[in-house]
Design a protein around this motif. Structure first.
Motif, PDB file in Angstrom:
ATOM      1  N   LEU A 175      31.964  26.038  51.004  1.00  0.00           N
ATOM      2  CA  LEU A 175      33.094  26.940  50.820  1.00  0.00           C
ATOM      3  C   LEU A 175      33.527  27.001  49.362  1.00  0.00           C
ATOM      4  O   LEU A 175      33.333  26.045  48.595  1.00  0.00           O
ATOM      5  N   LEU A 176      34.114  28.116  49.005  1.00  0.00           N
ATOM      6  CA  LEU A 176      34.707  28.284  47.677  1.00  0.00           C
ATOM      7  C   LEU A 176      36.212  28.078  47.772  1.00  0.00           C
ATOM      8  O   LEU A 176      36.866  28.582  48.699  1.00  0.00           O
ATOM      9  N   LEU A 177      36.766  27.361  46.823  1.00  0.00           N
ATOM     10  CA  LEU A 177      38.205  27.183  46.690  1.00  0.00           C
ATOM     11  C   LEU A 177      38.718  28.134  45.624  1.00  0.00           C
ATOM     12  O   LEU A 177      38.278  28.079  44.465  1.00  0.00           O
ATOM     13  N   LEU A 178      39.636  29.027  46.001  1.00  0.00           N
ATOM     14  CA  LEU A 178      40.218  29.992  45.075  1.00  0.00           C
ATOM     15  C   LEU A 178      41.732  29.916  45.158  1.00  0.00           C
ATOM     16  O   LEU A 178      42.287  29.573  46.211  1.00  0.00           O
ATOM     17  N   PRO A 179      42.430  30.250  44.063  1.00  0.00           N
ATOM     18  CA  PRO A 179      43.875  30.408  44.191  1.00  0.00           C
ATOM     19  C   PRO A 179      44.173  31.561  45.137  1.00  0.00           C
ATOM     20  O   PRO A 179      43.422  32.543  45.188  1.00  0.00           O
ATOM     21  N   ALA A 180      45.239  31.447  45.902  1.00  0.00           N
ATOM     22  CA  ALA A 180      45.623  32.559  46.776  1.00  0.00           C
ATOM     23  C   ALA A 180      45.913  33.788  45.930  1.00  0.00           C
ATOM     24  O   ALA A 180      46.311  33.701  44.760  1.00  0.00           O
ATOM     25  N   LEU A 181      45.728  34.955  46.529  1.00  0.00           N
ATOM     26  CA  LEU A 181      45.799  36.220  45.804  1.00  0.00           C
ATOM     27  C   LEU A 181      47.228  36.772  45.787  1.00  0.00           C
ATOM     28  O   LEU A 181      48.057  36.435  46.633  1.00  0.00           O
ATOM     29  N   THR A 182      47.482  37.641  44.822  1.00  0.00           N
ATOM     30  CA  THR A 182      48.733  38.398  44.753  1.00  0.00           C
ATOM     31  C   THR A 182      48.399  39.875  44.817  1.00  0.00           C
ATOM     32  O   THR A 182      47.621  40.378  44.000  1.00  0.00           O
ATOM     33  N   ASP A 183      48.979  40.569  45.801  1.00  0.00           N
ATOM     34  CA  ASP A 183      48.785  42.015  45.919  1.00  0.00           C
ATOM     35  C   ASP A 183      50.017  42.714  45.368  1.00  0.00           C
ATOM     36  O   ASP A 183      51.104  42.619  45.931  1.00  0.00           O
ATOM     37  N   ALA A 184      49.824  43.419  44.259  1.00  0.00           N
ATOM     38  CA  ALA A 184      50.944  44.069  43.573  1.00  0.00           C
ATOM     39  C   ALA A 184      51.223  45.467  44.089  1.00  0.00           C
ATOM     40  O   ALA A 184      52.079  46.169  43.519  1.00  0.00           O
ATOM     41  N   HIS A 185      50.564  45.891  45.176  1.00  0.00           N
ATOM     42  CA  HIS A 185      50.743  47.279  45.620  1.00  0.00           C
ATOM     43  C   HIS A 185      50.381  47.401  47.101  1.00  0.00           C
ATOM     44  O   HIS A 185      49.217  47.575  47.455  1.00  0.00           O
ATOM     45  N   ALA A 186      51.384  47.283  47.956  1.00  0.00           N
ATOM     46  CA  ALA A 186      51.153  47.410  49.396  1.00  0.00           C
ATOM     47  C   ALA A 186      52.293  48.205  50.021  1.00  0.00           C
ATOM     48  O   ALA A 186      53.408  48.244  49.500  1.00  0.00           O
ATOM     49  N   HIS A 187      51.981  48.831  51.142  1.00  0.00           N
ATOM     50  CA  HIS A 187      52.970  49.586  51.918  1.00  0.00           C
ATOM     51  C   HIS A 187      53.089  48.904  53.277  1.00  0.00           C
ATOM     52  O   HIS A 187      52.141  48.934  54.067  1.00  0.00           O
ATOM     53  N   LEU A 188      54.243  48.302  53.555  1.00  0.00           N
ATOM     54  CA  LEU A 188      54.424  47.594  54.817  1.00  0.00           C
ATOM     55  C   LEU A 188      55.258  48.385  55.820  1.00  0.00           C
ATOM     56  O   LEU A 188      55.490  47.916  56.935  1.00  0.00           O
ATOM     57  N   ARG A 189      55.737  49.560  55.435  1.00  0.00           N
ATOM     58  CA  ARG A 189      56.283  50.588  56.339  1.00  0.00           C
ATOM     59  C   ARG A 189      57.623  50.244  56.999  1.00  0.00           C
ATOM     60  O   ARG A 189      58.236  51.134  57.571  1.00  0.00           O
ATOM     61  N   GLU A 190      58.062  49.006  56.961  1.00  0.00           N
ATOM     62  CA  GLU A 190      59.332  48.642  57.575  1.00  0.00           C
ATOM     63  C   GLU A 190      60.412  48.536  56.506  1.00  0.00           C
ATOM     64  O   GLU A 190      60.168  47.909  55.472  1.00  0.00           O
ATOM     65  N   TRP A 231      55.550  52.095  63.612  1.00  0.00           N
ATOM     66  CA  TRP A 231      54.348  52.427  64.377  1.00  0.00           C
ATOM     67  C   TRP A 231      53.098  52.337  63.496  1.00  0.00           C
ATOM     68  O   TRP A 231      51.983  52.169  64.010  1.00  0.00           O
ATOM     69  N   LYS A 232      53.266  52.410  62.176  1.00  0.00           N
ATOM     70  CA  LYS A 232      52.126  52.262  61.267  1.00  0.00           C
ATOM     71  C   LYS A 232      51.871  50.785  60.942  1.00  0.00           C
ATOM     72  O   LYS A 232      50.729  50.327  60.892  1.00  0.00           O
ATOM     73  N   GLU A 233      52.953  50.072  60.663  1.00  0.00           N
ATOM     74  CA  GLU A 233      52.904  48.679  60.229  1.00  0.00           C
ATOM     75  C   GLU A 233      54.327  48.145  60.267  1.00  0.00           C
ATOM     76  O   GLU A 233      55.296  48.916  60.178  1.00  0.00           O
ATOM     77  N   ASP A 234      54.486  46.858  60.445  1.00  0.00           N
ATOM     78  CA  ASP A 234      55.775  46.234  60.215  1.00  0.00           C
ATOM     79  C   ASP A 234      55.547  45.004  59.345  1.00  0.00           C
ATOM     80  O   ASP A 234      54.400  44.645  59.035  1.00  0.00           O
ATOM     81  N   ILE A 235      56.624  44.386  58.933  1.00  0.00           N
ATOM     82  CA  ILE A 235      56.492  43.270  58.003  1.00  0.00           C
ATOM     83  C   ILE A 235      55.742  42.114  58.644  1.00  0.00           C
ATOM     84  O   ILE A 235      54.917  41.455  57.992  1.00  0.00           O
ATOM     85  N   ARG A 236      55.960  41.880  59.935  1.00  0.00           N
ATOM     86  CA  ARG A 236      55.249  40.800  60.615  1.00  0.00           C
ATOM     87  C   ARG A 236      53.739  41.044  60.584  1.00  0.00           C
ATOM     88  O   ARG A 236      52.963  40.169  60.187  1.00  0.00           O
ATOM     89  N   SER A 237      53.289  42.223  60.994  1.00  0.00           N
ATOM     90  CA  SER A 237      51.852  42.488  61.053  1.00  0.00           C
ATOM     91  C   SER A 237      51.249  42.603  59.656  1.00  0.00           C
ATOM     92  O   SER A 237      50.118  42.161  59.422  1.00  0.00           O
ATOM     93  N   GLY A 238      51.993  43.196  58.717  1.00  0.00           N
ATOM     94  CA  GLY A 238      51.478  43.336  57.361  1.00  0.00           C
ATOM     95  C   GLY A 238      51.257  41.996  56.692  1.00  0.00           C
ATOM     96  O   GLY A 238      50.228  41.778  56.025  1.00  0.00           O
TER      97      GLY A 238
END
Length: 437
Positions: free
Chosen positions: A55-70, A75-82
């Motif tokens: 396995l490879l060990l990597l730092p966890a990622l940061t996503d600077a651009h997401a749409h969580l819809r809540e 019906w598209k996404e909520d914070i829990r599922s996103g």
């Protein structure tokens, strides 16, 4: 699945940029030590010992651009599922855009989003709201930026509604600079085939689709660069998709302009050829462009002209995609698959594992002033384990996001996030039990 943050002992992993095998020791949510692997070592106190062979060990990622819809579009996404999708994709930090209903242009919405995240995922991934740049995203008057910053917003953006009024955008850059909070701009001339979802060129002509020229993006990029230089105020350019924009950004950086930029996995992996058959799953804004653009973006990412990767995760319900092309919503669901899909470029030698670490973990955390793990003692224990040989097929069942709208559906990927930890707590775990998908 999660464990207490008391202690983890991750053994015999590979780390990009380092030779040999390594062990990671975690205690109380922090990196205790990253040290050369010793098969004879006996360590007491770890809550869990993980054999990371292969396995490879990597730092966890940061996503600077997401749409969580809540709120408002659950019906598209909520914070829990996103955030569940983010955990499965290896992300510890997610910045979510303001195009909710109601728009995140006041502290009440910001606090609601943060509260929902804390309730649904108390151990992470962490949610960082992006506040609206203008009231209602209408581009007419500035939102209360100071109020949004104090409520927890880490950046401001008008998201997919470019601010056409340059005077208002200028004032926004000045105000945000005083607050030391970045502005993210969706670079698109708002009058040139806005939201068409197809690049203007041979493919759009072949399909008889209205196309958007790459000049529509480049014009707005040029405006933003000129303003940033004139005001000495930083601006971050969202989802860059074409060579023309890359060339403008490269020249600006040589002059020392305070400009940063992002691109997305789909612009590195696909071209407008994906639209053949009028595939609405590949309809995105800005649109997928040509192979020349794709190659220019890949080179720019390697060289640092493009600073970071971001998903532009845009989940939609299937009925919003199963329509005639012109009527379909723009957007691709990407949190689940971002790292795994990009691994193909590593396998091809087009990107290195170090490129992905820098552009998807370290650099976005720097730009947006977020926690970052460089595996130094005391760093937050935000990391992922990645199996570069695990082959799987993208199916609706394998995606944690409600959004199943991805052109990768049905395609095999090689490489998978098998564990994600945030602050030393395991929030995604395929090692403890087989993945039912």
């Amino acid at each position: 699945m999660s464990v207490t943050p008391a202690g983890l002992d991750i053994r015999n992993v590979r780390v990009p940029g380092r030779t040999g095998a390594w062990d990671l020791l975690v205690a109380d949510g922090k990196v205790l030590e990253l040290l050369a692997h010793d098969p004879a070592a006996s360590r007491a106190g770890a809550t869990r010992i993980i054999d990371g062979r292969g396995l490879l060990l990597l730092p966890a990622l940061t996503d600077a651009h997401a749409h969580l819809r809540e709120p408002g579009q659950e019906w598209k996404e909520d914070i829990r599922s996103g955030l569940a999708a983010a955990a499965a994709g290896g992300f510890s930090n997610v910045l979510c855009m303001a195009n909710t209903d109601p728009v995140n242009d006041n502290e009440a919405v910001t606090r609601l989003m943060r509260r929902r995240a804390a309730e649904a995922h108390p151990h992470g991934p962490r949610l960082f709201p992006i506040g609206a740049l203008t009231v209602g995203l209408r581009g007419r008057e500035l939102a209360p930026l100071g109020e949004l910053r104090d409520a927890g917003c880490v950046a401001f953006s008008n998201d997919g509604e470019p601010v056409a009024d340059t005077e208002i955008f200028r004032r926004a850059l000045e105000y945000a600079a005083d607050l030391t909070t970045p502005v993210i701009d969706h670079c698109e001339d708002p009058f040139m085939a806005k939201g068409s979802g197809a690049n203007e060129g041979a493919m759009s002509a072949r399909l008889g689709l209205r196309g958007q020229p790459d000049a529509a993006e480049a014009i707005q990029v040029a405006r933003d660069i000129l303003l940033a230089e004139y005001l000495d105020a930083p601006v971050h350019l969202a989802h860059v998709s074409c060579r023309r924009a890359v060339e403008l950004i490269a020249a600006a950086k040589k002059r020392g302009a305070p400009v940063t930029a992002e691109t997305c996995p789909h612009y590195l992996l696909m071209t407008d050829a994906a639209l053949l058959g009028y595939d609405t799953m590949a309809k995105v804004n800005p649109p997928l462009r040509t192979d020349d653009d794709r190659l220019a973006l890949t080179q720019a990412l390697r060289e640092g002209v493009i600073d970071i990767l971001a998903t532009d995760h845009a989940p939609h319900a299937l009925h919003e995609k199963e329509t005639p092309f012109e009527d379909a919503k723009n957007g691709i669901s990407g949190l689940d698959t971002a790292l795994a899909s990009l691994w193909e470029l590593v396998r091809q030698g087009r990107l290195s594992p170090e490129d992905l670490v820098t552009r998807f973990a370290w650099r976005p955390a720097e730009i947006f002033h977020l926690p970052v793990n460089r595996f130094a003692p005391g760093d937050p224990a935000d990391f992922l384990l990645f199996d570069p040989e695990d082959s799987w097929v993208v199916t609706p069942e394998s995606l944690r996001s409600k959004g199943k709208n991805t052109p990768l559906l049905g395609q095999p990927l090689t490489g998978r996030v098998v564990l994600t930890a945030v602050g030393g707590v395991v929030v995604h775990d395929l090692l403890a039990r087989p993945d039912p998908a």
